[in-house]
Design a protein around this motif. Structure first.
Motif, mmCIF file in Angstrom:
data_model
loop_
_atom_site.group_PDB
_atom_site.id
_atom_site.type_symbol
_atom_site.label_atom_id
_atom_site.label_comp_id
_atom_site.label_asym_id
_atom_site.label_seq_id
_atom_site.Cartn_x
_atom_site.Cartn_y
_atom_site.Cartn_z
ATOM 1 N N ALA A 105 5.837 8.583 7.886
ATOM 2 C CA ALA A 105 7.814 8.949 7.711
ATOM 3 C C ALA A 105 7.866 9.070 5.810
ATOM 4 O O ALA A 105 8.769 10.389 5.118
ATOM 5 C CB ALA A 105 9.037 8.529 8.379
ATOM 6 N N GLU A 106 7.624 8.040 4.918
ATOM 7 C CA GLU A 106 8.613 8.128 3.997
ATOM 8 C C GLU A 106 7.038 8.840 3.238
ATOM 9 O O GLU A 106 6.803 8.248 1.748
ATOM 10 C CB GLU A 106 8.478 6.658 3.487
ATOM 11 C CG GLU A 106 10.094 6.522 3.895
ATOM 12 C CD GLU A 106 11.375 6.387 3.252
ATOM 13 O OE1 GLU A 106 10.846 6.913 2.283
ATOM 14 O OE2 GLU A 106 12.275 6.282 3.709
ATOM 15 N N GLY A 107 6.322 9.046 3.774
ATOM 16 C CA GLY A 107 4.741 9.944 3.240
ATOM 17 C C GLY A 107 3.774 8.767 2.100
ATOM 18 O O GLY A 107 2.826 9.136 1.404
ATOM 19 N N ILE A 108 3.855 7.796 2.893
ATOM 20 C CA ILE A 108 2.479 6.563 2.629
ATOM 21 C C ILE A 108 2.381 6.378 3.940
ATOM 22 O O ILE A 108 1.996 6.355 5.097
ATOM 23 C CB ILE A 108 3.421 5.506 2.784
ATOM 24 C CG1 ILE A 108 4.760 5.483 1.771
ATOM 25 C CG2 ILE A 108 2.718 4.133 2.334
ATOM 26 C CD1 ILE A 108 5.494 3.512 1.467
ATOM 27 N N GLU A 109 0.539 6.870 3.423
ATOM 28 C CA GLU A 109 -0.821 6.885 4.127
ATOM 29 C C GLU A 109 -0.749 5.299 4.707
ATOM 30 O O GLU A 109 -1.681 4.341 3.846
ATOM 31 C CB GLU A 109 -1.921 6.873 3.558
ATOM 32 C CG GLU A 109 -2.558 7.497 4.328
ATOM 33 C CD GLU A 109 -3.873 8.123 3.540
ATOM 34 O OE1 GLU A 109 -5.184 7.963 4.129
ATOM 35 O OE2 GLU A 109 -3.928 9.018 3.131
ATOM 36 N N VAL A 110 -1.294 5.810 6.453
ATOM 37 C CA VAL A 110 -1.549 4.042 6.953
ATOM 38 C C VAL A 110 -2.715 4.138 7.675
ATOM 39 O O VAL A 110 -2.707 5.354 8.598
ATOM 40 C CB VAL A 110 -0.013 3.738 7.926
ATOM 41 C CG1 VAL A 110 -0.221 2.783 8.063
ATOM 42 C CG2 VAL A 110 1.426 3.844 6.762
ATOM 43 N N ILE A 111 -3.292 3.196 7.451
ATOM 44 C CA ILE A 111 -4.796 3.020 8.306
ATOM 45 C C ILE A 111 -4.355 2.102 9.348
ATOM 46 O O ILE A 111 -3.534 1.024 9.032
ATOM 47 C CB ILE A 111 -5.831 2.761 7.087
ATOM 48 C CG1 ILE A 111 -6.743 3.496 6.275
ATOM 49 C CG2 ILE A 111 -6.813 1.945 8.099
ATOM 50 C CD1 ILE A 111 -7.370 3.267 5.055
ATOM 51 N N GLY A 112 -4.460 2.351 10.632
ATOM 52 C CA GLY A 112 -4.945 1.377 11.452
ATOM 53 C C GLY A 112 -3.208 2.213 12.517
ATOM 54 O O GLY A 112 -3.141 2.589 12.410
ATOM 55 N N TYR A 123 -2.748 -1.218 7.112
ATOM 56 C CA TYR A 123 -3.496 -0.984 5.792
ATOM 57 C C TYR A 123 -2.634 -0.255 4.716
ATOM 58 O O TYR A 123 -2.966 1.090 6.082
ATOM 59 C CB TYR A 123 -4.564 -1.282 6.297
ATOM 60 C CG TYR A 123 -5.842 -2.612 6.671
ATOM 61 C CD1 TYR A 123 -5.398 -3.571 5.660
ATOM 62 C CD2 TYR A 123 -5.723 -1.740 7.889
ATOM 63 C CE1 TYR A 123 -6.443 -4.614 6.451
ATOM 64 C CE2 TYR A 123 -6.459 -2.638 9.173
ATOM 65 C CZ TYR A 123 -6.687 -4.478 8.158
ATOM 66 O OH TYR A 123 -7.439 -5.253 9.000
ATOM 67 N N PHE A 124 -1.854 -0.030 4.301
ATOM 68 C CA PHE A 124 -2.004 1.033 2.850
ATOM 69 C C PHE A 124 -1.776 0.159 1.730
ATOM 70 O O PHE A 124 -1.745 -1.038 1.434
ATOM 71 C CB PHE A 124 0.008 1.307 3.195
ATOM 72 C CG PHE A 124 0.979 0.160 3.575
ATOM 73 C CD1 PHE A 124 1.534 -0.067 2.656
ATOM 74 C CD2 PHE A 124 0.574 -0.574 4.625
ATOM 75 C CE1 PHE A 124 2.465 -1.616 2.975
ATOM 76 C CE2 PHE A 124 1.897 -1.779 4.994
ATOM 77 C CZ PHE A 124 2.777 -1.697 4.066
ATOM 78 N N PHE A 125 -1.267 1.264 0.686
ATOM 79 C CA PHE A 125 -1.729 1.025 -0.526
ATOM 80 C C PHE A 125 0.004 0.497 -1.653
ATOM 81 O O PHE A 125 0.820 1.548 -0.778
ATOM 82 C CB PHE A 125 -2.136 1.803 -1.265
ATOM 83 C CG PHE A 125 -3.795 1.947 -1.004
ATOM 84 C CD1 PHE A 125 -4.555 0.928 -1.661
ATOM 85 C CD2 PHE A 125 -4.105 2.289 -0.176
ATOM 86 C CE1 PHE A 125 -5.548 0.301 -1.414
ATOM 87 C CE2 PHE A 125 -5.460 2.140 0.370
ATOM 88 C CZ PHE A 125 -6.767 0.592 -0.992
ATOM 89 N N ARG A 131 -3.954 -2.762 -2.383
ATOM 90 C CA ARG A 131 -4.037 -2.554 -0.409
ATOM 91 C C ARG A 131 -3.272 -3.935 -0.428
ATOM 92 O O ARG A 131 -3.313 -4.850 -0.358
ATOM 93 C CB ARG A 131 -5.085 -3.139 -0.353
ATOM 94 C CG ARG A 131 -5.344 -2.432 1.433
ATOM 95 C CD ARG A 131 -6.763 -2.180 1.470
ATOM 96 N NE ARG A 131 -6.988 -1.747 2.934
ATOM 97 C CZ ARG A 131 -7.864 -1.641 3.513
ATOM 98 N NH1 ARG A 131 -8.426 -2.873 3.459
ATOM 99 N NH2 ARG A 131 -7.846 -0.893 4.737
ATOM 100 N N VAL A 132 -2.329 -3.335 1.005
ATOM 101 C CA VAL A 132 -1.373 -4.380 1.524
ATOM 102 C C VAL A 132 -1.517 -4.158 3.170
ATOM 103 O O VAL A 132 -2.529 -3.237 3.000
ATOM 104 C CB VAL A 132 0.391 -3.910 1.486
ATOM 105 C CG1 VAL A 132 1.219 -5.136 2.149
ATOM 106 C CG2 VAL A 132 0.748 -4.007 0.315
ATOM 107 N N GLU A 133 -1.671 -5.302 3.750
ATOM 108 C CA GLU A 133 -1.843 -5.280 5.148
ATOM 109 C C GLU A 133 -0.637 -5.729 5.948
ATOM 110 O O GLU A 133 -0.050 -7.112 5.049
ATOM 111 C CB GLU A 133 -2.996 -6.175 5.412
ATOM 112 C CG GLU A 133 -3.966 -6.687 6.962
ATOM 113 C CD GLU A 133 -4.536 -7.798 7.050
ATOM 114 O OE1 GLU A 133 -5.023 -7.832 8.702
ATOM 115 O OE2 GLU A 133 -5.609 -8.012 6.141
#
Length: 180
Positions: A105-112, A123-125, A131-133
């Motif tokens: 919702a904040e525009g951060i791309e999230v994998i998973g 995962y996201f940056f 990279r943060v998990e």
């Protein structure tokens, strides 16, 4: 000697203030300490820096350095983006899913959410390109025991062949995951 815990893990950041604000807003980490010097204490090199410390919970500290006189940050071109990361444990899959929705919702791309059988992750940056998990444990005692029993065999086989040993292939096997 026995290590008690990680005192802190340090990364470089592009902008100290932006980094503090991002980690407070998105990961609820408190800003606990800032140190700034004109010379590096260990080497005495003249290199002004801002060193900031964020509370990652349970005595774990995530630290950053802003180095305004150094060349722009870069990545090791020979290491894939997914390799170097920092993973934080969260209390549940529900927290993981809620955090994913909030970040998106904040525009951060999230994998998973990625299912690793014994834990699930997203995962996201961060704004610095790190990279943060976030991971939520879901494994059973039997799963952890099974992994513990084969770790040394896996390491030895990898050491000799440089091919992925199959002792723990069940972790990402769709049939196993569907049945459990």
């Amino acid at each position: 000697m026995k290590i008690e815990r990680i005192h802190h893990v340090a990364y470089r950041c592009i902008d100290a203030k932006t980094t503090v604000e991002w980690y407070r807003k998105h990961l609820n980490m408190e800003f606990v300490l800032a140190i700034a010097e004109d010379k590096v204490p260990s080497t005495h090199a003249p290199d002004p820096y801002m060193h900031l410390f964020m509370d990652a919970g349970n005595g774990n500290i995530l630290a950053f350095f802003e180095l305004p006189n150094s060349p722009a940050m870069g990545r090791d071109e020979n290491t894939p983006d997914w390799v170097q990361h920092i993973a934080f444990k969260v209390d549940s899959v529900a927290t993981l899913e809620a955090t994913k929705a909030r970040l998106q919702a904040e525009g951060i791309e999230v994998i998973g959410v990625t299912d690793h059988t014994i834990f699930k992750s997203i995962y996201f940056f961060d704004p610095n390109g790190h990279r943060v998990e976030l991971a939520a444990d879901v494994g059973t005692p039997e799963m952890y025991q099974k992994l513990d029993e084969c770790k040394w065999q896996m390491l030895e086989e990898w050491s000799q062949t440089k091919r992925a040993p199959k002792h723990a292939a069940w972790m990402h096997d769709k049939e196993f995951n569907a049945a459990h």
